[in-house]
Motif scaffolding. Structure first.
Motif, PDB file in Angstrom:
ATOM      1  N   THR A 172       0.936  -0.984  -0.024  1.00 56.36           N
ATOM      2  CA  THR A 172      -0.108   0.010   0.211  1.00 56.36           C
ATOM      3  C   THR A 172       0.736   1.140  -0.093  1.00 56.36           C
ATOM      4  OG1 THR A 172      -2.030  -1.748   1.449  1.00 56.36           O
ATOM      5  CG2 THR A 172      -1.876   0.829   1.522  1.00 56.36           C
ATOM      6  N   GLU A 173       1.934   1.367   0.854  1.00 54.64           N
ATOM      7  CA  GLU A 173       2.666   2.762   1.013  1.00 54.64           C
ATOM      8  C   GLU A 173       3.239   2.610  -0.238  1.00 54.64           C
ATOM      9  OE1 GLU A 173       5.497   3.606   5.070  1.00 54.64           O
ATOM     10  OE2 GLU A 173       7.041   2.338   3.367  1.00 54.64           O
ATOM     11  N   LEU A 174       3.783   1.549  -1.082  1.00 54.20           N
ATOM     12  CA  LEU A 174       4.516   1.995  -2.599  1.00 54.20           C
ATOM     13  C   LEU A 174       2.977   1.822  -3.649  1.00 54.20           C
ATOM     14  CD1 LEU A 174       6.439   1.102  -4.525  1.00 54.20           C
ATOM     15  CD2 LEU A 174       5.666  -1.277  -4.721  1.00 54.20           C
ATOM     16  N   ALA A 175       2.354   2.091  -3.700  1.00 53.20           N
ATOM     17  CA  ALA A 175       1.101   2.358  -4.443  1.00 53.20           C
ATOM     18  C   ALA A 175       0.978   3.650  -4.605  1.00 53.20           C
ATOM     19  CB  ALA A 175       0.060   0.989  -4.169  1.00 53.20           C
ATOM     20  N   VAL A 176       0.981   3.868  -2.902  1.00 52.16           N
ATOM     21  CA  VAL A 176       0.845   5.211  -2.812  1.00 52.16           C
ATOM     22  C   VAL A 176       2.007   6.410  -3.004  1.00 52.16           C
ATOM     23  CG1 VAL A 176       0.308   7.785  -0.803  1.00 52.16           C
ATOM     24  CG2 VAL A 176      -1.110   4.749  -0.866  1.00 52.16           C
ATOM     25  N   ALA A 177       3.243   5.514  -2.953  1.00 57.88           N
ATOM     26  CA  ALA A 177       3.476   6.407  -3.407  1.00 57.88           C
ATOM     27  C   ALA A 177       4.236   6.674  -4.326  1.00 57.88           C
ATOM     28  CB  ALA A 177       5.319   5.763  -2.912  1.00 57.88           C
ATOM     29  N   GLU A 178       4.108   5.889  -5.662  1.00 59.13           N
ATOM     30  CA  GLU A 178       4.122   5.403  -6.932  1.00 59.13           C
ATOM     31  C   GLU A 178       2.986   6.588  -7.807  1.00 59.13           C
ATOM     32  OE1 GLU A 178       3.730   1.388  -7.863  1.00 59.13           O
ATOM     33  OE2 GLU A 178       5.341   1.659  -8.825  1.00 59.13           O
ATOM     34  N   ALA A 179       1.929   6.679  -7.261  1.00 58.46           N
ATOM     35  CA  ALA A 179       0.842   7.566  -7.566  1.00 58.46           C
ATOM     36  C   ALA A 179       0.680   8.866  -7.251  1.00 58.46           C
ATOM     37  CB  ALA A 179      -0.664   6.704  -6.627  1.00 58.46           C
ATOM     38  N   LEU A 180       1.579   9.273  -6.710  1.00 55.32           N
ATOM     39  CA  LEU A 180       2.820  10.829  -5.867  1.00 55.32           C
ATOM     40  C   LEU A 180       2.888  11.090  -6.790  1.00 55.32           C
ATOM     41  CD1 LEU A 180       2.701  10.784  -2.251  1.00 55.32           C
ATOM     42  CD2 LEU A 180       0.404  11.670  -3.373  1.00 55.32           C
ATOM     43  N   VAL A 181       4.133  10.450  -7.812  1.00 52.69           N
ATOM     44  CA  VAL A 181       5.453  10.397  -8.143  1.00 52.69           C
ATOM     45  C   VAL A 181       4.145  10.564  -9.571  1.00 52.69           C
ATOM     46  CG1 VAL A 181       7.379  10.252  -9.180  1.00 52.69           C
ATOM     47  CG2 VAL A 181       7.156   9.571  -6.607  1.00 52.69           C
ATOM     48  N   ARG A 182       4.266   9.602 -10.021  1.00 50.85           N
ATOM     49  CA  ARG A 182       3.227   9.511 -11.579  1.00 50.85           C
ATOM     50  C   ARG A 182       2.688  10.924 -11.750  1.00 50.85           C
ATOM     51  NH1 ARG A 182       3.471   5.323 -13.629  1.00 50.85           N
ATOM     52  NH2 ARG A 182       3.386   3.463 -12.461  1.00 50.85           N
ATOM     53  N   THR A 183       1.971  11.505 -10.671  1.00 49.94           N
ATOM     54  CA  THR A 183       0.268  12.882 -11.257  1.00 49.94           C
ATOM     55  C   THR A 183       1.597  13.527 -11.012  1.00 49.94           C
ATOM     56  OG1 THR A 183       0.327  12.451  -8.885  1.00 49.94           O
ATOM     57  CG2 THR A 183      -1.296  11.029 -10.605  1.00 49.94           C
ATOM     58  N   THR A 184       2.898  13.249 -11.414  1.00 45.54           N
ATOM     59  CA  THR A 184       3.528  15.147 -10.805  1.00 45.54           C
ATOM     60  C   THR A 184       3.552  15.382 -12.673  1.00 45.54           C
ATOM     61  OG1 THR A 184       4.401  14.186  -8.741  1.00 45.54           O
ATOM     62  CG2 THR A 184       5.157  15.991 -10.299  1.00 45.54           C
ATOM     63  N   ASN A 189       6.865   8.639 -16.438  1.00 46.18           N
ATOM     64  CA  ASN A 189       7.168   7.046 -16.904  1.00 46.18           C
ATOM     65  C   ASN A 189       7.502   7.497 -15.197  1.00 46.18           C
ATOM     66  OD1 ASN A 189       7.782   4.904 -17.253  1.00 46.18           O
ATOM     67  ND2 ASN A 189       9.534   4.582 -18.209  1.00 46.18           N
ATOM     68  N   ILE A 190       7.380   5.708 -14.601  1.00 48.32           N
ATOM     69  CA  ILE A 190       7.690   5.481 -12.951  1.00 48.32           C
ATOM     70  C   ILE A 190       9.033   4.119 -13.080  1.00 48.32           C
ATOM     71  CG2 ILE A 190       6.103   4.843 -12.750  1.00 48.32           C
ATOM     72  CD1 ILE A 190       7.062   6.688  -9.580  1.00 48.32           C
ATOM     73  N   HIS A 191      10.256   4.599 -12.418  1.00 46.95           N
ATOM     74  CA  HIS A 191      10.733   3.053 -12.459  1.00 46.95           C
ATOM     75  C   HIS A 191      10.881   3.082 -10.608  1.00 46.95           C
ATOM     76  CE1 HIS A 191      13.246   0.066 -11.759  1.00 46.95           C
ATOM     77  NE2 HIS A 191      14.412   0.583 -11.662  1.00 46.95           N
ATOM     78  N   VAL A 192      10.594   1.704  -9.582  1.00 48.77           N
ATOM     79  CA  VAL A 192      10.821   2.173  -8.110  1.00 48.77           C
ATOM     80  C   VAL A 192      11.907   1.336  -7.948  1.00 48.77           C
ATOM     81  CG1 VAL A 192       9.886   1.116  -6.345  1.00 48.77           C
ATOM     82  CG2 VAL A 192       8.519   2.243  -7.848  1.00 48.77           C
ATOM     83  N   ALA A 193      13.069   1.092  -7.581  1.00 53.76           N
ATOM     84  CA  ALA A 193      14.840   1.197  -7.598  1.00 53.76           C
ATOM     85  C   ALA A 193      14.704  -0.702  -6.172  1.00 53.76           C
ATOM     86  CB  ALA A 193      15.303   1.988  -7.253  1.00 53.76           C
ATOM     87  N   ALA A 194      13.279   0.256  -5.296  1.00 58.39           N
ATOM     88  CA  ALA A 194      13.079  -0.776  -4.477  1.00 58.39           C
ATOM     89  C   ALA A 194      11.981  -1.561  -4.081  1.00 58.39           C
ATOM     90  CB  ALA A 194      13.343  -0.507  -2.909  1.00 58.39           C
ATOM     91  N   GLN A 195      11.860  -2.318  -4.224  1.00 63.32           N
ATOM     92  CA  GLN A 195      10.251  -2.754  -3.008  1.00 63.32           C
ATOM     93  C   GLN A 195      10.304  -3.409  -2.214  1.00 63.32           C
ATOM     94  OE1 GLN A 195       8.730  -3.778  -5.467  1.00 63.32           O
ATOM     95  NE2 GLN A 195       9.843  -3.235  -7.141  1.00 63.32           N
ATOM     96  N   PRO A 196       9.025  -3.202  -1.057  1.00 64.34           N
ATOM     97  CA  PRO A 196       8.198  -3.663   0.031  1.00 64.34           C
ATOM     98  C   PRO A 196       9.135  -4.686   1.139  1.00 64.34           C
ATOM     99  CG  PRO A 196       6.434  -3.931  -1.335  1.00 64.34           C
ATOM    100  CD  PRO A 196       7.280  -3.449  -2.754  1.00 64.34           C
ATOM    101  N   GLY A 197       9.872  -4.269   1.815  1.00 62.80           N
ATOM    102  CA  GLY A 197      10.823  -4.788   2.546  1.00 62.80           C
ATOM    103  C   GLY A 197      10.155  -5.916   3.417  1.00 62.80           C
TER     104      GLY A 197
END
Length: 197
Positions: A172-184, A189-197
């Motif tokens: 959920t935290e990852l999804a929110v962060a992605e959405a915040l950046v994607r809508t900037t 395009n977006i890439h996440v360098a780390a996955q949930p721990g």
């Protein structure tokens, strides 16, 4: 998007009773084209711009009267009257339209007649034609705000592609962060360098 999202804080103000050369020095030192003018109660009473100063200087040179040194003149003698102003929740599109219609470069943002920031044409342009730097700055601010003001993740933007680096507690935290950046604005395009721990 609202004025509070793009305004420059703090706005560099000058007192109406200050010597004109104080205003000139402020414009030069801060590399700004205009500054809000306030009274002794810090209430907005005008705006002084490079154009106001140039207009005054040209009038003095053209006149027959002896030229008065800027230190002998006061800001109140040269400033433009009460300027176009906006409130923090004003829509950026409305501010842009007012800038074009009234031919102004800067709009003070006020709360109860007190200056809390300023929006320039450059600030507005960054929302319309965002650069990688402005997109990265906005995306990082969004992530920091979501993290409660802490820098839990970092984001970089290159050629409109954003990369988020850091660890996430859950999906959920990852999804929110992605959405915040994607809508900037400026991110395509977006890439996440780390996955949930």
């Amino acid at each position: 998007m609202h004025a509070k999202d793009i305004m420059t804080v703090p706005a560099h103000t000058v007192r109406a009773d200050a010597p004109l050369d104080d205003a000139v020095a402020l414009l030069e030192q801060k590399s700004i084209t205009a500054a809000p003018v306030v009274d002794e109660r810090n209430v907005l009473v005008g705006l002084i711009s490079e154009l106001d100063v140039l207009r005054q200087e040209m009038a003095a040179r053209a006149g027959d009267a002896a030229r008065v040194h800027p230190s002998a003149r006061r800001v109140a003698e040269v400033m433009s009257g009460l300027p176009l102003a906006a409130w923090p929740n004003a829509d950026v599109a409305d501010i842009a339209a007012a800038m074009v219609n009234q031919g102004v470069h800067s709009v003070p943002v006020v709360v109860d007649q007190h200056v809390v920031g300023i929006v320039s044409r450059c600030d507005v342009l960054r929302t319309i034609l965002p650069t990688d730097d402005s997109a990265q700055h906005e995306a990082q601010q969004r992530l920091d705000h979501y993290a409660g003001g802490r820098r839990r993740w970092s984001v970089t933007v290159h050629d409109a592609a954003a990369t988020i680096d850091g660890s996430f507690d859950n999906d959920t935290e990852l999804a929110v962060a992605e959405a915040l950046v994607r809508t900037t604005a400026g991110v395509t395009n977006i890439h996440v360098a780390a996955q949930p721990g």
